[in-house]
Design a protein around this motif. Structure first.
Motif, PDB file in Angstrom:
ATOM      1  N   TRP A  88       0.820  -1.201   0.000  1.00 35.02           N
ATOM      2  CA  TRP A  88       0.000   0.000   0.000  1.00 35.02           C
ATOM      3  C   TRP A  88       0.861   1.261   0.000  1.00 35.02           C
ATOM      4  CZ3 TRP A  88      -5.113   0.183  -0.863  1.00 35.02           C
ATOM      5  CH2 TRP A  88      -5.822  -1.015  -0.771  1.00 35.02           C
ATOM      6  N   ALA A  89       1.972   1.212   0.688  1.00 36.74           N
ATOM      7  CA  ALA A  89       2.871   2.366   0.690  1.00 36.74           C
ATOM      8  C   ALA A  89       3.473   2.586  -0.697  1.00 36.74           C
ATOM      9  CB  ALA A  89       3.982   2.172   1.721  1.00 36.74           C
ATOM     10  N   MET A  90       3.713   1.491  -1.440  1.00 41.30           N
ATOM     11  CA  MET A  90       4.193   1.607  -2.815  1.00 41.30           C
ATOM     12  C   MET A  90       3.129   2.266  -3.689  1.00 41.30           C
ATOM     13  SD  MET A  90       6.472   1.005  -5.175  1.00 41.30           S
ATOM     14  CE  MET A  90       7.604  -0.311  -4.715  1.00 41.30           C
ATOM     15  N   LEU A  91       1.881   1.852  -3.511  1.00 42.11           N
ATOM     16  CA  LEU A  91       0.794   2.479  -4.257  1.00 42.11           C
ATOM     17  C   LEU A  91       0.674   3.956  -3.895  1.00 42.11           C
ATOM     18  CD1 LEU A  91      -1.947  -0.311  -3.994  1.00 42.11           C
ATOM     19  CD2 LEU A  91      -0.546   0.268  -5.981  1.00 42.11           C
ATOM     20  N   ALA A  92       0.939   4.282  -2.641  1.00 49.14           N
ATOM     21  CA  ALA A  92       0.887   5.682  -2.209  1.00 49.14           C
ATOM     22  C   ALA A  92       1.946   6.516  -2.919  1.00 49.14           C
ATOM     23  CB  ALA A  92       1.068   5.763  -0.695  1.00 49.14           C
ATOM     24  N   SER A  93       3.139   5.958  -3.089  1.00 50.87           N
ATOM     25  CA  SER A  93       4.199   6.692  -3.786  1.00 50.87           C
ATOM     26  C   SER A  93       3.836   6.897  -5.257  1.00 50.87           C
ATOM     27  CB  SER A  93       5.536   5.956  -3.656  1.00 50.87           C
ATOM     28  OG  SER A  93       5.519   4.718  -4.343  1.00 50.87           O
ATOM     29  N   ILE A  94       3.143   5.912  -5.848  1.00 52.84           N
ATOM     30  CA  ILE A  94       2.685   6.057  -7.237  1.00 52.84           C
ATOM     31  C   ILE A  94       1.626   7.153  -7.330  1.00 52.84           C
ATOM     32  CG2 ILE A  94       1.481   4.897  -9.134  1.00 52.84           C
ATOM     33  CD1 ILE A  94       2.784   2.290  -8.171  1.00 52.84           C
ATOM     34  N   ALA A  95       0.744   7.219  -6.307  1.00 51.99           N
ATOM     35  CA  ALA A  95      -0.277   8.266  -6.279  1.00 51.99           C
ATOM     36  C   ALA A  95       0.367   9.644  -6.201  1.00 51.99           C
ATOM     37  CB  ALA A  95      -1.214   8.048  -5.087  1.00 51.99           C
ATOM     38  N   THR A  96       1.443   9.752  -5.421  1.00 54.73           N
ATOM     39  CA  THR A  96       2.160  11.029  -5.328  1.00 54.73           C
ATOM     40  C   THR A  96       2.714  11.435  -6.690  1.00 54.73           C
ATOM     41  OG1 THR A  96       2.787  10.619  -3.023  1.00 54.73           O
ATOM     42  CG2 THR A  96       4.114  12.203  -4.245  1.00 54.73           C
ATOM     43  N   PHE A  97       3.243  10.448  -7.422  1.00 50.77           N
ATOM     44  CA  PHE A  97       3.824  10.735  -8.736  1.00 50.77           C
ATOM     45  C   PHE A  97       2.745  11.126  -9.746  1.00 50.77           C
ATOM     46  CE2 PHE A  97       5.035   9.236 -12.991  1.00 50.77           C
ATOM     47  CZ  PHE A  97       6.164  10.016 -13.205  1.00 50.77           C
ATOM     48  N   VAL A  98       1.706  10.265  -9.854  1.00 54.13           N
ATOM     49  CA  VAL A  98       0.674  10.499 -10.869  1.00 54.13           C
ATOM     50  C   VAL A  98      -0.201  11.694 -10.502  1.00 54.13           C
ATOM     51  CG1 VAL A  98      -1.342   9.512 -12.026  1.00 54.13           C
ATOM     52  CG2 VAL A  98       0.662   8.081 -11.553  1.00 54.13           C
ATOM     53  N   GLY A  99      -0.656  11.721  -9.233  1.00 49.43           N
ATOM     54  CA  GLY A  99      -1.608  12.755  -8.836  1.00 49.43           C
ATOM     55  C   GLY A  99      -1.001  14.122  -8.650  1.00 49.43           C
ATOM     56  N   GLY A 100       0.261  14.190  -8.264  1.00 55.90           N
ATOM     57  CA  GLY A 100       0.866  15.485  -7.997  1.00 55.90           C
ATOM     58  C   GLY A 100       1.891  15.901  -9.021  1.00 55.90           C
TER      59      GLY A 100
END
Length: 322
Positions: A88-100
């Protein structure tokens, strides 16, 4: 309840509180930045809004990670669910990249190419000031936990932050630090546009915010990938584990040592051990119990210890046919 279990629950509760504080701060800030960005026409403010939205999504995922990783071991998952937090933390880092990051860089490049109409920056300045205070409070909560844990482990704060398997706290500290820098960049873009009358400064600020988020996403993604693959204890700690094992009566030598971090407070230790030749079966059994007790006392995060009685080098030379 054992002291180790109590410490684990306390640490987990503290990490959860740290993430909740960050999530609530970012949610409110995201709305305020979006409104200010629309009023002022600032691409940097809209990038900062995307930044805060990405951080909020990240914190929701981290909360999911904390809760799911606390599930006890069962028949289907005999080693527990600790590593699930890193997924889940890996998915969170992807969200930071894609979303921000992607949105910020796109919006910044669009502003540089197409330009923008500058509106009244007053609301943006007010939002940035309030956001700075809220982000600062959230960062202070995370830093306090880092300092407390680093002091408990007797290591420097920066060393703990770099190597900690508690990626939830690491993510909060890194993202809040990036948020404060992003706020300063956004303020600089607004000020540059106000003084020059050109939106180019706002576009540059937006691109820089995006690049900052790329760096944060890369660092967090790499940390979680290492833990998902299987990261051992640091070399100095492994040396202390080996030393502790060899201090147990009837243990002659540790032939092979494997350590695995399964979670912030879950360490697995497996070793091939050469026992004294004349040791009885009962003495070997009690030595294994003693070794486990000593390891758990010295390293409270140790959850599982597996020792494999193995002939040493001398015995192998005596019986080469085996």
């Amino acid at each position: 309840m054992s002291d180790a279990q109590a410490d684990k629950e306390a640490d987990g509760g503290e990490s959860t509180f740290t993430v909740i504080v960050a999530a609530l701060a970012n949610l409110g800030i995201a709305v305020a930045k979006a409104v200010a960005g629309l009023i002022s026409g600032s691409s940097a403010m809209l990038s900062e809004a995307a930044h805060s939205v990405a951080d909020t999504v990240t914190e929701v995922m981290l909360l999911t990670a904390l809760k799911r990783s606390e599930k006890p071991a069962d028949e289907d998952h005999p080693l527990g669910y600790g590593p699930e937090r890193y997924i889940w933390a890996m998915l969170a880092s992807i969200a930071t990249f894609v979303g921000g990051a992607v949105f910020s860089i796109y919006d910044g490049v669009h502003t540089l190419v197409a330009g923008e109409e500058l509106g009244d920056p007053l609301v943006s300045y007010i939002v940035l000031a309030v956001a700075f205070l809220l982000e600062g409070y959230s960062l202070r909560t995370g830093v306090k936990q880092v300092r407390r844990e680093a002091s408990r482990l007797r290591v420097p704060d920066t060393y703990y932050l770099r190597h900690t398997p508690d990626t939830a706290v690491k993510a909060v500290v890194m993202e809040d630090s990036a948020a404060l820098i992003g706020l300063l960049l956004a303020a600089g873009g607004l000020l540059g546009g106000q003084l020059s009358g050109s939106g180019i400064w706002d576009g540059i600020a937006s691109c820089l915010i995006g690049l900052l988020l790329v760096y944060v996403a890369w660092v967090l993604g790499r940390s979680n990938a290492q833990l998902l693959i299987g990261r051992p204890l640091p070399a100095t700690v492994r040396a202390r584990v080996r030393e502790e094992l060899q201090s147990v009566p009837h243990i002659v030598e540790v032939l092979e040592l494997t350590t695995l971090i399964q979670g912030p407070d879950e360490i697995l230790i497996a070793a091939k051990v050469d026992f004294r030749d004349m040791a009885t079966a009962a003495e070997v059994e009690w030595a294994c119990e003693e070794a486990e007790d000593q390891l758990r006392e010295r390293f409270p995060s140790v959850r599982r210890v597996y020792l494999d009685p193995t002939p040493g080098r001398v015995q192998r030379l005596r019986h080469p046919e085996r």
